[in-house]
Enzyme design. Structure first.
Site, short mmCIF file in Angstrom:
data_model
loop_
_atom_site.label_atom_id
_atom_site.label_comp_id
_atom_site.label_asym_id
_atom_site.label_seq_id
_atom_site.Cartn_x
_atom_site.Cartn_y
_atom_site.Cartn_z
N PRO A 170 0.78 -1.25 0.00
CA PRO A 170 0.00 0.00 0.00
C PRO A 170 0.80 1.29 0.00
O PRO A 170 0.21 2.36 0.08
CB PRO A 170 -0.81 -0.12 1.30
N LEU A 171 2.13 1.22 -0.05
CA LEU A 171 2.96 2.43 -0.08
C LEU A 171 2.74 3.35 1.13
O LEU A 171 3.00 4.54 1.06
CB LEU A 171 2.72 3.24 -1.37
N TYR A 172 2.23 2.80 2.21
CA TYR A 172 2.11 3.55 3.46
C TYR A 172 1.21 4.77 3.33
O TYR A 172 1.37 5.75 4.05
CB TYR A 172 3.50 3.97 3.97
N HIS A 173 0.25 4.73 2.43
CA HIS A 173 -0.66 5.84 2.22
C HIS A 173 -2.08 5.49 2.66
O HIS A 173 -3.05 5.87 2.03
CB HIS A 173 -0.67 6.27 0.74
N ASP A 174 -2.19 4.75 3.75
CA ASP A 174 -3.52 4.39 4.26
C ASP A 174 -4.27 5.66 4.65
O ASP A 174 -3.70 6.59 5.22
CB ASP A 174 -3.37 3.47 5.47
#
Length: 237
Positions: A164-168
């Site tokens: 998720p590319l840490y963009h939650d």
């Protein structure tokens, strides 16, 4: 700058475009990140672990250990699929039940497949080819049941290895009290709770078209203004 510390994690460039597959909006839906390394760059010492890459997946990249290369990473910026976060029990110490629900909507898969094909075409285009760039033709072992690089193969690859590319975001969305899914007001206060605000990416009703950092800075600055206004330290805008 130059050298290995001249860019953050090899992040050299970014582009964003619209696939046209989502007819419900004119927003762009794919972000392309140009990463000037491959997962094999350090021989599996660090980078693969930051991607949570298992041995089977790393086997694809192991032949490129300590060699030059780059990735064009397609990112789906407006997924149709929605996950959930629920309380596991009434005990606040119990971990929440998190279900990301990735690729529940088939359109998300179709748009990422389109993004992959665009990335490959871009990577072998004349501006890259003049530097000797070529596609790394090494199919994923996990998806060997499918014809390499067919849509079925790419769907398998997407479902096998996606992160998720840490963009939650969007778990405490802003909205009116009449919206049963809204958690915070337009001033970032929690509905029905006094003295509590939420100030982060979770208040976005929909994720922004790209990285979330700048939007989070804006949300934080706006919350600071709201707090000063509430305490009579600044005039309302």
């Amino acid at each position: 700058g130059e050298g290995p510390l001249g860019a953050v994690s090899g992040f050299e460039g970014m582009g964003i475009y619209r696939t046209g597959l989502d007819q419900s909006t004119s927003w762009p839906d794919i972000q392309l990140n140009l990463i000037s390394v491959t997962p094999g760059i350090d021989g599996g010492l660090v980078y693969r672990h930051s991607l949570n890459m298992d041995d089977q997946m790393f086997a694809k990249w192991k032949p490129l250990a300590f060699k030059e290369g780059f990735n064009i990473l397609p990112v789906l910026v407006h997924p149709k699929s929605r996950g959930s976060i629920k309380l596991r029990s009434r005990n606040p110490s119990d971990p929440a039940e998190i279900n990301p629900n990735y690729f529940d909507d088939p359109l998300d898969v179709k748009r990422l497949i389109s993004g992959i094909k665009f990335s490959i075409a871009l990577g072998i285009s004349p501006p890259f080819a003049k530097f000797g760039a070529k596609f790394y033709d090494q199919p994923i072992e996990f998806c060997k049941a499918f014809t390499p690089y067919s849509d079925a193969y790419w769907e398998c690859a997407i479902r096998y290895f996606t992160y998720p590319l840490y963009h939650d975001a969007c778990t405490c969305p802003m909205g009116p009290a009449t919206d049963s899914m809204a958690v915070v007001t337009s001033r970032l206060t929690v509905h029905g709770v006094s003295g509590l605000r939420v100030v982060d990416a979770s208040v976005m009703p929909d994720v922004v078209s790209g990285n979330t950092h700048a939007a989070c800075v804006m949300i934080g600055e706006k919350a600071a203004d709201f707090i000063k206004q509430d305490w009579g330290l600044a005039a309302a805008a």
